[in-house]
Design a protein around this motif. Structure first.
Motif, PDB file in Angstrom:
ATOM      1  N   UNK A   1     -27.275 -19.295 -60.444  1.00  0.00           N
ATOM      2  CA  UNK A   1     -27.435 -18.064 -60.960  1.00  0.00           C
ATOM      3  C   UNK A   1     -28.673 -17.880 -61.680  1.00  0.00           C
ATOM      4  N   UNK A   2     -29.142 -16.428 -61.860  1.00  0.00           N
ATOM      5  CA  UNK A   2     -30.145 -16.095 -62.490  1.00  0.00           C
ATOM      6  C   UNK A   2     -30.170 -16.615 -64.113  1.00  0.00           C
ATOM      7  N   UNK A   3     -31.045 -16.823 -64.850  1.00  0.00           N
ATOM      8  CA  UNK A   3     -31.362 -17.586 -65.964  1.00  0.00           C
ATOM      9  C   UNK A   3     -30.195 -16.550 -67.074  1.00  0.00           C
ATOM     10  N   UNK A   4     -30.291 -15.170 -66.929  1.00  0.00           N
ATOM     11  CA  UNK A   4     -29.785 -14.522 -67.864  1.00  0.00           C
ATOM     12  C   UNK A   4     -28.218 -13.872 -67.047  1.00  0.00           C
ATOM     13  N   UNK A   5     -27.617 -14.763 -66.410  1.00  0.00           N
ATOM     14  CA  UNK A   5     -26.272 -14.543 -65.914  1.00  0.00           C
ATOM     15  C   UNK A   5     -25.271 -15.727 -66.143  1.00  0.00           C
ATOM     16  N   UNK A   6     -25.507 -16.406 -67.125  1.00  0.00           N
ATOM     17  CA  UNK A   6     -24.563 -17.492 -67.430  1.00  0.00           C
ATOM     18  C   UNK A   6     -23.188 -17.065 -67.372  1.00  0.00           C
ATOM     19  N   UNK A   7     -22.787 -15.921 -67.456  1.00  0.00           N
ATOM     20  CA  UNK A   7     -21.252 -15.745 -67.750  1.00  0.00           C
ATOM     21  C   UNK A   7     -20.636 -15.427 -66.457  1.00  0.00           C
ATOM     22  N   UNK A   8     -21.339 -15.381 -65.272  1.00  0.00           N
ATOM     23  CA  UNK A   8     -20.804 -15.022 -64.102  1.00  0.00           C
ATOM     24  C   UNK A   8     -19.461 -16.528 -63.767  1.00  0.00           C
ATOM     25  N   UNK A   9     -18.480 -16.084 -63.333  1.00  0.00           N
ATOM     26  CA  UNK A   9     -17.509 -16.941 -63.223  1.00  0.00           C
ATOM     27  C   UNK A   9     -16.886 -17.217 -61.612  1.00  0.00           C
ATOM     28  N   UNK A  10     -16.492 -18.039 -61.113  1.00  0.00           N
ATOM     29  CA  UNK A  10     -15.938 -18.424 -59.708  1.00  0.00           C
ATOM     30  C   UNK A  10     -15.310 -17.064 -59.287  1.00  0.00           C
ATOM     31  N   UNK A  11     -14.084 -16.768 -60.435  1.00  0.00           N
ATOM     32  CA  UNK A  11     -13.208 -15.990 -59.784  1.00  0.00           C
ATOM     33  C   UNK A  11     -13.796 -14.441 -59.770  1.00  0.00           C
ATOM     34  N   UNK A  12     -14.855 -14.233 -60.492  1.00  0.00           N
ATOM     35  CA  UNK A  12     -15.609 -12.877 -60.199  1.00  0.00           C
ATOM     36  C   UNK A  12     -16.231 -12.905 -59.024  1.00  0.00           C
ATOM     37  N   UNK A  13     -16.997 -14.086 -58.657  1.00  0.00           N
ATOM     38  CA  UNK A  13     -17.698 -14.052 -57.454  1.00  0.00           C
ATOM     39  C   UNK A  13     -16.642 -13.986 -56.309  1.00  0.00           C
ATOM     40  N   UNK A  14     -15.634 -14.548 -56.164  1.00  0.00           N
ATOM     41  CA  UNK A  14     -14.701 -14.470 -55.135  1.00  0.00           C
ATOM     42  C   UNK A  14     -14.402 -13.251 -55.057  1.00  0.00           C
ATOM     43  N   UNK A  15     -13.871 -12.451 -55.991  1.00  0.00           N
ATOM     44  CA  UNK A  15     -13.285 -11.083 -56.078  1.00  0.00           C
ATOM     45  C   UNK A  15     -14.399 -10.121 -55.684  1.00  0.00           C
TER      46      UNK A  15
END
Lengths: 547, 547
Positions: B493-507
């Motif tokens: 992930x980009x440094x400023x993108x810690x909040x991204x989750x597995x579920x979000x990327x799959x969706x």
């Protein structure tokens, strides 16, 4: 040939195979470009044009038709054509049938054309209807059974078509090819045959091979700033050294060939404006024609137009005048035997700070070798020792490398003589400057020997060109009882310079040259020129003898 | 080889001779450029530099020393060097002794370096003092008598020199050469040896010949807009495919090589500003490094800088971002077996009117063949039939032509397998688009087969790259009891993108792709990469299996 034994690890199992070794041939340039740029224009001509896809289809049809008509690998197919699409297409269709393309200078006399057709044993001749008289004159002296079959090309921009039987366009424009393209089995196979227009004796047939044509085509791109997709105007006859191999260079780059039947100043400027021309080539006479036409222009050129010139060293004054108009000149040197240009007056960045006249002087030198010309030397032809790089010692230009011809057709004696000592002897005399650039001083046979001193006719000509009244000049030897020979100048004056006298020009030369180099005789009038703009010095020598 | 009999007029007396046939070799580029541009800079490095005249003198000294030291034609000379002048010079000095240059990846482990030195039977090793530990580790496992002699290069920009005996600089910088340059007797002779960094098994030694090196060097100029006198920055390791043959291209053009020990964003921008860099090459990881550094720039680049990239298809978003900063991207594709780049995403003029994103998408395709790659096809490897140009049907990329390797050293079995059916089998899977451009979809072994459907890991990766939080991604197959395999995504992930989750990327993927193509698993963390920035998928596959 490898010095490594076949069992050496870098040899064993690592032999040439079709997967990693294919004959180098310019045919591949067209196959690739038709695949990569199918919808770009390969050529435009008047209102006609052909995309790369169409161009390949047309060449395939002609190649197939040639095979269908009994043309076999190694047969000669001649072409007597101006710079039309038919001429361009011959550069692909004929090799694609495995045959050898023999382009013939359209300005030759019938007897010479007959000699070439007979010596080259052409099986077939593509000829423009404009040259019907010349073809009939040439054929007249050939026994009926030995005459090549003639296919006429009634060009859309040429004279009105007559009843001519099968027309080139019937072959190129229609039908589905019945034969496959025949690729060369060896890159050493002949691709073309170019007769040199010697000033005396019979012309010699210079044989090119696929490898040399391929490498020269790539070298043209390497030494000239062609970029991608050049728009190239055909001011240089394709019957000279296969247009210096540019029919192959331009197609390799996905460029557009702008065809042109006649080299006229206004037509060139029109093409620059209407067709977007970026590049053209030509002898100095072409440069003079363009400069003359451009002098009437009130607006600058729409873009820098790059011009490659050769055949005679362009006077520095011409280079300077052209550059002032927005043309960028690249000066090259070569011979029929070297596929056209093989030496280039390569630009050095540090020259940018010099005055325009000094830049032009540096550019008017012939220069340095093309990358695929492996060696270029100015040598004493007796000792075969290189002359010092002193800008003064004369020697003969000698070359060797991959862009030297196979040899002369049916002329082992001339081939062996030209290749004596494993160097090609150009017959041109030059000096080598300290920076390694060569500068032509004369053709061997044009040297004037007066009182035991050698005089370069070019040096005298360059002196005369500096006179504001002089438009063109040629200097030859005139036999002289006392001195052996003396320089004799033939001079064309500018229209506005009628008052210039012989005495004035001689004094002008004496003010610049060692006195013995100044002409002893000056003759005013138009100069006789060959079709490339080379002055016919042999004719002037005869006139000088008769004075 | 010619099908014309020797008594044919186009054969008789027209045989190859030294005057018209010389082996093609990049050594000639240096000989010419040293003659034509003696005072231009061949390389600059920190405060040091060498003119072409000096560069040739240095290479001559090393070549002579090699011969003096017992190196014979066909011997292997290895180099374990960063992109320093010593490395550049090896590309001339080693062939000038008739030897074969084996550049070794400096980021390999000691065991692999040992394998390469032993398999290639290197007689001598040039090594940078920075890699002393690696060299000693590799030598440790070799019997004393079988160890190659090591010559250390204590680079001026490297670590402080130690006591190292004869230094590279002692050889290159001093003395008068006692031996002449040995030119190849045959252009098929080996010039270099490059081990492929296979993901499994021992690396294979790819053998290059002089002809292919010469033609690739010329092709680089033909397909890329290099112009005259490029200033080329060495961001691409010369130990990869001999730096895609650019050590030969740049010297042919009289250009300047700007050496660089480490690929760092600020150093690249400094070189662009201080050295006048016009061109560089690199894998997408280099592009990412440059984009990152350039994002801090407040002023535009001083000139357009041209970048050639390969090794993995650059995401369209990266191309677009680079172009916005003033870099011009050319995308190429090739393999070690094809001398580096052999396919180029050639620019079509009509694309100029398209939106930047669409231009970038077109550029991210691998493209069309180099002119000297005679054939490129996407074929069904079973039937050897070309796939339709439909942008959909997968096939294997197959090539043949003059820029395909001689074969693998001491490995007839692998050579014959790679050349089966007289095509080189790349192992890469691609589609052919209607315009003839190829687009890689996957390495054969990277295909994910889920529920009987083929999934291209690249397609899934491209989808994930569109997510604003994703910095880098790799998708591999994860074994699955039900589906056979499922796609598993490893994401940086980009440094400023810690909040991204597995579920979000799959969706996010399901919103763009057929649902079966979306990853079933997402793992966050740094990706393991090879020295060229290729993600080490074999390592990820192991991790995926262990999940």
């Amino acid at each position: 040939m490898s010095p490594l034994p076949p069992e050496h690890p870098f040899s064993e199992g690592l032999q040439r195979r079709p997967v990693n070794h294919q004959p180098l041939t310019p045919i591949r340039f067209l196959l690739r470009s038709a695949d990569v740029f199918p919808h770009r224009h390969a050529w435009v001509h008047g209102r006609r044009s052909a995309t790369y896809e169409e161009f390949l289809a047309r060449c395939r049809r002609v190649a197939s038709w040639l095979q269908e008509s009994g043309i076999r690998p190694g047969d000669t197919v001649a072409a007597l054509l101006p710079n039309t699409p038919a001429m361009l297409e011959c550069h692909y269709s004929v090799p694609m049938a495995g045959a050898v393309l023999n382009t013939i200078n359209t300005r030759l006399d019938a007897a010479t054309v007959r000699y070439i057709l007979q010596h080259g044993k052409a099986q077939l001749l593509f000829a423009d209807t404009e040259h019907r008289g010349l073809v009939e004159g040439a054929m007249g002296g050939i026994a009926t059974n030995d005459r090549p079959r003639v296919i006429w090309a009634a060009d859309s921009e040429g004279p009105a078509p007559e009843a001519i039987g099968t027309d080139y366009e019937d072959i190129a424009g229609k039908g589905t090819p019945a034969h496959e393209i025949r690729m060369p089995e060896d890159e050493w196979e002949a691709i073309s045959l170019n007769y040199t227009s010697g000033t005396t004796g019979h012309p010699k047939g210079v044989v090119y091979h696929h490898r040399g044509a391929y490498l020269t085509a790539m070298n043209n791109q390497l030494v000239w700033d062609l970029g991608h997709y050049p728009v190239y105007l055909w001011t240089l006859p394709m019957f000279h050294c296969n247009g210096w191999c540019f029919p192959w260079t331009i197609i390799a780059l996905g460029g557009t060939n702008v065809c042109l039947r006649r080299v006229e100043g206004d037509a060139i400027l029109d093409a620059i404006h209407a067709r977007g021309v970026t590049h053209f080539c030509g002898a100095p006479i072409v440069l003079a024609t363009v400069t003359e036409a451009a002098s009437k222009l009130t607006e600058p050129l729409p873009r820098t137009v790059r011009v490659m010139t050769a055949a005679a060293p362009p006077p520095a004054t011409v280079i300077e005048a052209m550059q002032a108009k927005g043309f960028h000149i690249t000066h090259v040197y070569g011979l029929t035997e070297s596929y056209g240009p093989a030496v280039v007056s390569a630009w050095q960045e540090e020259w940018a700070d010099l005055a325009p006249a000094e830049q032009a002087r540096l550019k008017s030198r012939q220069g340095v070798r093309y990358p695929s010309l492996e060696e270029l030397r100015i040598m004493n032809p007796e000792s075969m020792e290189p002359v010092p790089r002193d800008g003064a010692t004369l020697g003969e230009v000698m070359i060797r490398g991959n862009i030297v011809m196979k040899g002369y057709l049916r002329n082992k004696e001339a081939t062996d003589a030209a290749f004596a000592g494993d160097w090609f002897h150009t017959g041109d005399l030059a000096v080598a400057h300290p920076d390694g650039y060569i500068e032509l001083k004369d053709r061997s046979k044009d040297i004037i020997i007066s009182g035991g001193e050698n005089i370069s006719s070019i040096e005298v000509e360059n002196a005369l060109y500096r006179h504001p009244g002089v438009a063109a000049v040629a200097v030859v030897a005139r036999p002289d009882a006392k001195w052996g020979e003396t320089p004799c100048a033939f001079v064309e004056l500018r229209d506005d310079a009628d008052a210039v006298t012989e005495a004035e020009l001689i004094a002008f030369c004496r003010s610049q040259l060692a006195h013995f180099k100044a002409p002893k005789t000056v003759v005013f009038g138009a100069l006789p020129k060959t079709s490339t703009g080379k002055v016919q010095k042999f004719a002037l020598r005869e006139r000088a003898r008769a004075l």
